[in-house]
Design an enzyme around this catalytic site. Sequence first.
Site, PDB file in Angstrom:
ATOM      1  N   ARG A 102       0.875  -1.189   0.000  1.00 58.21           N
ATOM      2  CA  ARG A 102       0.000   0.000   0.000  1.00 58.21           C
ATOM      3  C   ARG A 102       0.900   1.223   0.000  1.00 58.21           C
ATOM      4  O   ARG A 102       1.694   1.426   0.932  1.00 58.21           O
ATOM      5  CB  ARG A 102      -0.899   0.015   1.241  1.00 58.21           C
ATOM      6  N   HIS A 129      -7.666   0.360  -5.947  1.00 57.48           N
ATOM      7  CA  HIS A 129      -7.794  -0.450  -4.732  1.00 57.48           C
ATOM      8  C   HIS A 129      -8.505  -1.762  -5.109  1.00 57.48           C
ATOM      9  O   HIS A 129      -9.664  -1.990  -4.725  1.00 57.48           O
ATOM     10  CB  HIS A 129      -8.587   0.340  -3.685  1.00 57.48           C
ATOM     11  N   GLN A 132     -10.260  -4.181  -2.438  1.00 56.87           N
ATOM     12  CA  GLN A 132     -11.534  -3.682  -1.922  1.00 56.87           C
ATOM     13  C   GLN A 132     -12.668  -4.056  -2.868  1.00 56.87           C
ATOM     14  O   GLN A 132     -13.729  -4.525  -2.442  1.00 56.87           O
ATOM     15  CB  GLN A 132     -11.459  -2.153  -1.757  1.00 56.87           C
ATOM     16  N   ASP A 218     -17.357   6.969  -0.528  1.00 57.12           N
ATOM     17  CA  ASP A 218     -16.010   6.891   0.053  1.00 57.12           C
ATOM     18  C   ASP A 218     -15.681   8.272   0.604  1.00 57.12           C
ATOM     19  O   ASP A 218     -16.362   9.256   0.263  1.00 57.12           O
ATOM     20  CB  ASP A 218     -15.013   6.488  -1.063  1.00 57.12           C
ATOM     21  N   CYS A 258     -16.347   1.488   1.492  1.00 54.97           N
ATOM     22  CA  CYS A 258     -15.099   0.740   1.721  1.00 54.97           C
ATOM     23  C   CYS A 258     -14.597   0.923   3.161  1.00 54.97           C
ATOM     24  O   CYS A 258     -13.851   0.083   3.656  1.00 54.97           O
ATOM     25  CB  CYS A 258     -14.032   1.173   0.716  1.00 54.97           C
ATOM     26  N   ARG A 286     -13.221  -8.715   2.933  1.00 53.35           N
ATOM     27  CA  ARG A 286     -11.820  -8.442   2.583  1.00 53.35           C
ATOM     28  C   ARG A 286     -10.948  -9.643   2.934  1.00 53.35           C
ATOM     29  O   ARG A 286     -10.094 -10.072   2.156  1.00 53.35           O
ATOM     30  CB  ARG A 286     -11.304  -7.191   3.342  1.00 53.35           C
TER      31      ARG A 286
HETATM   32  N1  NVA Z   1     -10.119   6.665  -1.049  1.00 57.69           N
HETATM   33  C1  NVA Z   1      -9.690   6.271   0.267  1.00 57.69           C
HETATM   34  C2  NVA Z   1      -9.879   4.803   0.449  1.00 57.69           C
HETATM   35  C3  NVA Z   1      -9.518   4.284   1.798  1.00 57.69           C
HETATM   36  C4  NVA Z   1      -9.712   2.799   1.914  1.00 57.69           C
HETATM   37  C5  NVA Z   1      -8.235   6.660   0.453  1.00 57.69           C
HETATM   38  O1  NVA Z   1      -7.439   6.436  -0.469  1.00 57.69           O
HETATM   39  O2  NVA Z   1      -7.895   7.187   1.511  1.00 57.69           O
HETATM   40  N1   CP Z   2     -11.069  -0.119   3.142  1.00 55.83           N
HETATM   41  C1   CP Z   2      -9.790  -0.118   3.507  1.00 55.83           C
HETATM   42  O1   CP Z   2      -8.875  -0.343   2.684  1.00 55.83           O
HETATM   43  O2   CP Z   2      -9.575   0.162   4.809  1.00 55.83           O
HETATM   44  P1   CP Z   2      -8.194   0.452   5.535  1.00 55.83           P
HETATM   45  O3   CP Z   2      -7.688   1.778   5.013  1.00 55.83           O
HETATM   46  O4   CP Z   2      -8.517   0.493   7.002  1.00 55.83           O
HETATM   47  O5   CP Z   2      -7.226  -0.642   5.200  1.00 55.83           O
END
Ligand code: NVA
Ligand code: CP
Length: 302
Positions: A102, A129, A132, A218, A258, A286
């Site tokens: 990530r 992502h 997800q 989101d 998500c 997940r």
């Molecule tokens: N769009 C959000 C998703 C978090 C799971 C982010 O990138 O922070």
């Molecule tokens: N939805 C998701 O990816 O959550 P986290 O940021 O907590 O991993």
Amino acid sequence: MKKDLLTLQDITRDDLEKIFEISADMKQNRRTAGRNILAGKSIGLIFAKSSTRTRVSFEVGVSELGGYPLYLDQSKMQVGRGETVADTANVLSRYLHGIVIRTFSHEEVSELARVATIPVINALTDEYHPCQLLADMLTIKEYSGKVDKSIRLAFYGDGRSNMANSLILAARLTGMELVIAAPAEERPREDLIAGADNIHWEVDPVKAAEGVDYFYTDVWVSMGFEEERARRMELFRPYQVTAALFDKAKKDAKFLHCLPAHRGEEVAAEVMDSPRSIVFDEAENRLHVQKAVMSLLMGDKA
Ligand code: NVA
Ligand code: CP
């Protein structure tokens, strides 16, 4: 399956069905299914951004498959001090059997996967992502029995976010009808939606709700975009998922997110905390889909 999962473009409809099948088994027989699939294998989990669900579900998932999960804070790695991504990929390929990453830049993940001789799974970049979305599609399959053109899903908010981009790829993969309710300033990427007549951009949040089976939203400020907070709060305000929108939707319409959620921003608390909200089933999935993907990419046998 291809060697890596970087976006949903890496999987076929057949791969998706296989993932659903294995996920269902992993879910139903959590204590027994795939117990030794990663036996003797170490999986590196590199995180440059915060995480609750992704980190925990991958760590638990690797452990439940009999492997060793190695959490790596990217800010404490040498790659943060100038070592190249390619050198990092070469080195980690000599120790590990798979990498989950990530980070911010999607190109960094592509470069890591290009050089690494071991499978790489994208656990979120600024652009995509995929894990997800696999969980989201499994959740839709569980509730609706299928994920195809009969499903209408409306996404509200940032039309260029990693979630919107990933939903577009999911719609391209499955044929489901996707409406993205977003302002012109953050409209969906033309290169992603081009030529797909099942994907629609709609500025009017009320119109976007018509006939919807699933609402999805989101955060308005994704990780890495904190400096734009004031602009985004203002821009996306009309796109909050409210209870009133459900009047326009199908009778049994459900709410997906998500997570993490911000009540009073992208979703009204009365929606998030209502029986229509299936976000915790979604979050649980997940774990199951990621175990399925790891078993296919990194396991000795599926
Ligand atoms: N769009 C959000 C998703 C978090 C799971 C982010 O990138 O922070
Ligand atoms: N939805 C998701 O990816 O959550 P986290 O940021 O907590 O991993």
